[in-house]
Design a protein around this motif. Sequence first.
Motif, PDB file in Angstrom:
ATOM      1  N   PHE A  59      63.353 -55.301   0.420  1.00  0.00           N
ATOM      2  CA  PHE A  59      63.923 -55.100   1.753  1.00  0.00           C
ATOM      3  C   PHE A  59      65.152 -54.199   1.745  1.00  0.00           C
ATOM      4  N   ARG A  62      70.217 -54.246   3.045  1.00  0.00           N
ATOM      5  CA  ARG A  62      70.499 -54.756   4.398  1.00  0.00           C
ATOM      6  C   ARG A  62      70.385 -56.272   4.462  1.00  0.00           C
ATOM      7  N   ILE A  63      69.695 -56.886   3.483  1.00  0.00           N
ATOM      8  CA  ILE A  63      69.553 -58.346   3.515  1.00  0.00           C
ATOM      9  C   ILE A  63      70.539 -59.015   2.561  1.00  0.00           C
ATOM     10  N   ALA A  74      69.814 -62.021   8.550  1.00  0.00           N
ATOM     11  CA  ALA A  74      69.186 -60.697   8.550  1.00  0.00           C
ATOM     12  C   ALA A  74      67.741 -60.775   8.077  1.00  0.00           C
ATOM     13  N   LEU A  75      67.514 -61.553   7.023  1.00  0.00           N
ATOM     14  CA  LEU A  75      66.151 -61.679   6.512  1.00  0.00           C
ATOM     15  C   LEU A  75      65.258 -62.412   7.509  1.00  0.00           C
ATOM     16  N   GLU A  77      65.469 -62.481  10.736  1.00  0.00           N
ATOM     17  CA  GLU A  77      65.132 -61.601  11.859  1.00  0.00           C
ATOM     18  C   GLU A  77      64.001 -60.640  11.501  1.00  0.00           C
ATOM     19  N   ILE A  78      63.978 -60.197  10.242  1.00  0.00           N
ATOM     20  CA  ILE A  78      62.915 -59.288   9.797  1.00  0.00           C
ATOM     21  C   ILE A  78      61.572 -60.011   9.753  1.00  0.00           C
ATOM     22  N   ASN A  81      59.685 -61.526  12.992  1.00  0.00           N
ATOM     23  CA  ASN A  81      58.989 -60.580  13.866  1.00  0.00           C
ATOM     24  C   ASN A  81      57.887 -59.794  13.170  1.00  0.00           C
ATOM     25  N   ASP A  82      57.631 -60.090  11.899  1.00  0.00           N
ATOM     26  CA  ASP A  82      56.640 -59.323  11.140  1.00  0.00           C
ATOM     27  C   ASP A  82      55.883 -60.270  10.219  1.00  0.00           C
ATOM     28  N   GLU A  85      55.361 -59.107   6.553  1.00  0.00           N
ATOM     29  CA  GLU A  85      56.541 -59.263   5.705  1.00  0.00           C
ATOM     30  C   GLU A  85      56.813 -60.732   5.404  1.00  0.00           C
ATOM     31  N   ARG A  86      56.532 -61.599   6.362  1.00  0.00           N
ATOM     32  CA  ARG A  86      56.725 -63.027   6.117  1.00  0.00           C
ATOM     33  C   ARG A  86      55.789 -63.513   5.019  1.00  0.00           C
TER      34      ARG A  86
END
Length: 210
Positions: A59, A62-63, A74-75, A77-78, A81-82, A85-86
Amino acid sequence: MSRTTHPLTIGVTGGIASGKSTVARAFAAHGIPWVDADDVAREIVEPGEPALAEIAAHFGERILQPDGRLDRRALREIVFNDSEERRWLESVTHPRIRERLSEHLDAMARGPAPYHLLVSPLLLESSQHEMVDRIVIVDIPEALQIQRTVERDGVDEDQARAIIAAQMPRAERRKRADDIIDNSGDDEALARQVADLDRRYRQSGFPPSP
């Protein structure tokens, strides 16, 4: 629930803000130890752990917080919504969480307690349910769940509803339960239910499903 060795491993789960940790502490008052999968999930992403290095490589920085620790918000939120990625994140963390949980469970099984708890919000959604002999669902009405989530986590009602919608439906959880604890009442009501289950687990080892 494949394990049948003694002492029993009791799985405790429920939706967000249902009071899983409160229930664990109520069992602890009877001398029952527990491991919390959320605590283990934090352990395996501490600085220096292989999982954190793998997540940061995927990632980016940013995390990460300035001190090198994981920025959970931050993680979250990523991946919230995806879904792809989860799933990637779960492929990295879930096997390590399970391995670390096994270590904790083995240690508790060697102790003096007649049974012990695995407390996990993802007990039913992951393979962790295979690690327990019996499943206890901590249950509260959805309206109370929303209220407690808003008050505890500082989110608005829409966010609370979205979190609940992303979890296993309440009715499905209840179907999977061997025992249900109603945590919509006061502390005394909860303590009575836990004391009753504690007696049953101690007396019969593997009590009949209700």
